[in-house]
Write a protein that holds these residues in place. Structure first.
Motif, PDB file in Angstrom:
ATOM      1  N   ALA A   8       0.677  -1.290   0.056  1.00  0.00           N
ATOM      2  CA  ALA A   8      -0.114  -0.060  -0.227  1.00  0.00           C
ATOM      3  C   ALA A   8       0.998   1.339  -0.032  1.00  0.00           C
ATOM      4  O   ALA A   8       0.286   2.466   0.135  1.00  0.00           O
ATOM      5  CB  ALA A   8      -0.903  -0.097   1.169  1.00  0.00           C
ATOM      6  N   GLN A   9       2.129   1.210  -0.047  1.00  0.00           N
ATOM      7  CA  GLN A   9       3.241   2.315  -0.297  1.00  0.00           C
ATOM      8  C   GLN A   9       3.451   2.887   1.229  1.00  0.00           C
ATOM      9  O   GLN A   9       2.564   4.135   1.520  1.00  0.00           O
ATOM     10  CB  GLN A   9       2.714   3.213  -1.218  1.00  0.00           C
ATOM     11  CG  GLN A   9       2.590   2.593  -2.550  1.00  0.00           C
ATOM     12  CD  GLN A   9       1.839   3.799  -3.445  1.00  0.00           C
ATOM     13  OE1 GLN A   9       2.567   4.762  -3.907  1.00  0.00           O
ATOM     14  NE2 GLN A   9       1.050   3.395  -4.054  1.00  0.00           N
ATOM     15  N   THR A  10       4.021   2.327   2.106  1.00  0.00           N
ATOM     16  CA  THR A  10       4.031   2.711   3.386  1.00  0.00           C
ATOM     17  C   THR A  10       4.360   4.215   3.717  1.00  0.00           C
ATOM     18  O   THR A  10       5.270   4.624   2.886  1.00  0.00           O
ATOM     19  CB  THR A  10       5.304   1.587   4.048  1.00  0.00           C
ATOM     20  OG1 THR A  10       5.128   0.525   4.050  1.00  0.00           O
ATOM     21  CG2 THR A  10       5.333   2.164   5.593  1.00  0.00           C
ATOM     22  N   GLU A  11       3.717   4.842   4.641  1.00  0.00           N
ATOM     23  CA  GLU A  11       3.877   5.890   5.100  1.00  0.00           C
ATOM     24  C   GLU A  11       4.241   6.085   6.563  1.00  0.00           C
ATOM     25  O   GLU A  11       3.638   5.434   7.454  1.00  0.00           O
ATOM     26  CB  GLU A  11       2.624   6.951   4.990  1.00  0.00           C
ATOM     27  CG  GLU A  11       2.334   6.915   3.271  1.00  0.00           C
ATOM     28  CD  GLU A  11       1.136   7.909   3.017  1.00  0.00           C
ATOM     29  OE1 GLU A  11       0.580   8.514   4.028  1.00  0.00           O
ATOM     30  OE2 GLU A  11       0.549   7.876   2.155  1.00  0.00           O
ATOM     31  N   MET A  12       5.169   7.052   6.940  1.00  0.00           N
ATOM     32  CA  MET A  12       5.330   7.102   8.481  1.00  0.00           C
ATOM     33  C   MET A  12       5.250   8.388   8.787  1.00  0.00           C
ATOM     34  O   MET A  12       5.630   9.508   8.390  1.00  0.00           O
ATOM     35  CB  MET A  12       6.948   6.606   8.652  1.00  0.00           C
ATOM     36  CG  MET A  12       7.335   5.319   8.501  1.00  0.00           C
ATOM     37  SD  MET A  12       6.465   4.177  10.079  1.00  0.00           S
ATOM     38  CE  MET A  12       6.998   2.627   9.267  1.00  0.00           C
ATOM     39  N   ILE A  13       4.336   8.670   9.983  1.00  0.00           N
ATOM     40  CA  ILE A  13       4.062  10.019  10.389  1.00  0.00           C
ATOM     41  C   ILE A  13       5.705  10.523  11.069  1.00  0.00           C
ATOM     42  O   ILE A  13       6.206   9.739  11.726  1.00  0.00           O
ATOM     43  CB  ILE A  13       3.238  10.123  11.410  1.00  0.00           C
ATOM     44  CG1 ILE A  13       1.874   9.522  10.847  1.00  0.00           C
ATOM     45  CG2 ILE A  13       3.110  11.248  12.152  1.00  0.00           C
ATOM     46  CD1 ILE A  13       1.188  10.918   9.919  1.00  0.00           C
ATOM     47  N   VAL A  14       5.731  11.937  11.010  1.00  0.00           N
ATOM     48  CA  VAL A  14       7.154  12.581  11.367  1.00  0.00           C
ATOM     49  C   VAL A  14       6.546  13.758  12.152  1.00  0.00           C
ATOM     50  O   VAL A  14       5.684  14.287  11.550  1.00  0.00           O
ATOM     51  CB  VAL A  14       8.056  12.651  10.306  1.00  0.00           C
ATOM     52  CG1 VAL A  14       7.427  13.629   9.188  1.00  0.00           C
ATOM     53  CG2 VAL A  14       9.404  13.461  10.860  1.00  0.00           C
ATOM     54  N   THR A 146      10.540  -2.595   3.891  1.00  0.00           N
ATOM     55  CA  THR A 146      10.616  -1.693   4.794  1.00  0.00           C
ATOM     56  C   THR A 146      10.875  -0.073   4.532  1.00  0.00           C
ATOM     57  O   THR A 146      10.824   0.692   5.505  1.00  0.00           O
ATOM     58  CB  THR A 146      11.714  -2.148   6.005  1.00  0.00           C
ATOM     59  OG1 THR A 146      12.993  -1.849   5.608  1.00  0.00           O
ATOM     60  CG2 THR A 146      11.296  -3.421   6.700  1.00  0.00           C
ATOM     61  N   SER A 147      10.906   0.196   3.320  1.00  0.00           N
ATOM     62  CA  SER A 147      11.174   1.553   2.721  1.00  0.00           C
ATOM     63  C   SER A 147       9.762   2.318   3.115  1.00  0.00           C
ATOM     64  O   SER A 147       8.460   1.622   2.874  1.00  0.00           O
ATOM     65  CB  SER A 147      11.582   1.597   1.373  1.00  0.00           C
ATOM     66  OG  SER A 147      10.770   1.266   0.698  1.00  0.00           O
ATOM     67  N   PHE A 148       9.796   3.565   3.300  1.00  0.00           N
ATOM     68  CA  PHE A 148       8.633   4.387   3.663  1.00  0.00           C
ATOM     69  C   PHE A 148       8.899   5.665   3.059  1.00  0.00           C
ATOM     70  O   PHE A 148       9.868   6.249   3.110  1.00  0.00           O
ATOM     71  CB  PHE A 148       8.197   4.154   4.947  1.00  0.00           C
ATOM     72  CG  PHE A 148       9.331   4.820   6.079  1.00  0.00           C
ATOM     73  CD1 PHE A 148       9.492   6.112   6.562  1.00  0.00           C
ATOM     74  CD2 PHE A 148      10.464   3.792   6.551  1.00  0.00           C
ATOM     75  CE1 PHE A 148      10.630   6.602   6.955  1.00  0.00           C
ATOM     76  CE2 PHE A 148      11.212   4.085   7.473  1.00  0.00           C
ATOM     77  CZ  PHE A 148      11.468   5.477   7.756  1.00  0.00           C
ATOM     78  N   THR A 149       7.807   6.286   3.075  1.00  0.00           N
ATOM     79  CA  THR A 149       7.740   7.736   2.757  1.00  0.00           C
ATOM     80  C   THR A 149       7.268   8.682   4.048  1.00  0.00           C
ATOM     81  O   THR A 149       6.307   8.074   4.736  1.00  0.00           O
ATOM     82  CB  THR A 149       6.801   8.367   1.479  1.00  0.00           C
ATOM     83  OG1 THR A 149       6.872   7.287   0.466  1.00  0.00           O
ATOM     84  CG2 THR A 149       6.603   9.713   1.215  1.00  0.00           C
TER      85      THR A 149
END
Length: 183
Positions: A8-14, A146-149
């Motif tokens: 689902a194209q991983t996103e991480m909150i920053v 494990t890559s993410f935006t």
């Protein structure tokens, strides 16, 4: 879990104060000398030099990104430890946080730019002295899923649903407040 997020194209909150990664970064180690001492480290590297935008359901390159931030290594708190101990259980980096504030770096926090892509990497060094890490050969492992935006708010509704369904700390977002989403 990472495979589901990756699809689902991983996103991480920053955030400025730092936000923990979900899914958490956990690895199973094998092939170590059970009697040798090892230090295990994590870093988060830029995937490329682009800035991204979420448009029409996918991430697209939106131009040149911010300058690369040299990353520090996060030394796993169990380091150094025997290969036998590292291989016994899953190694978790659950304390690692992502921040977008220069004043909030260090102590397990990685400074990242929003709307950029990153790749966590595990590094293993055979040594019993953390002061000699930089002098020893290092083995590095990266897992593409494990890559993410990085984002300040979720762009992809599918990622938000996955996080709510799988993160035990997101139960307040569920309709019934349950610990896990009902199928």
């Amino acid at each position: 879990l990472w495979d589901n997020f990756s699809a689902a194209q991983t996103e991480m909150i920053v955030t400025k104060t730092g936000r923990r990664m979900f899914p958490g970064y956990r690895v199973k180690m094998t092939g170590m000398d059970p009697n040798a001492q090892y230090c295990v480290l994590l870093d988060i590297s830029s995937v490329d030099e682009n800035r991204y935008k979420f448009q029409h359901g996918k991430w697209l390159i939106a131009g040149r990104g911010e300058p690369h931030i040299p990353q520090r290594f996060y030394l796993h708190p169990n380091s150094p430890c025997t290969g036998q101990q590292w291989m016994k259980d899953i190694v978790s980096f659950h304390k690692v946080k992502l921040t977008n504030s220069c004043g909030n770096c260090g102590d397990g926090k990685f400074l990242v730019h929003s709307m950029h892509r990153y790749q966590p990497r595990v590094h293993i060094v055979q040594t019993d002295d953390v002061n000699t890490l930089h002098l020893q050969p290092m083995s590095t492992f990266a897992f593409p899923q494990t890559s993410f935006t990085t984002v300040t708010a979720y762009q992809n509704g599918e990622i938000a649903k996955l996080k709510i369904a799988n993160n035990p700390y997101a139960r307040g977002f569920r309709e019934d407040g349950a610990k896990t989403m009902k199928a």
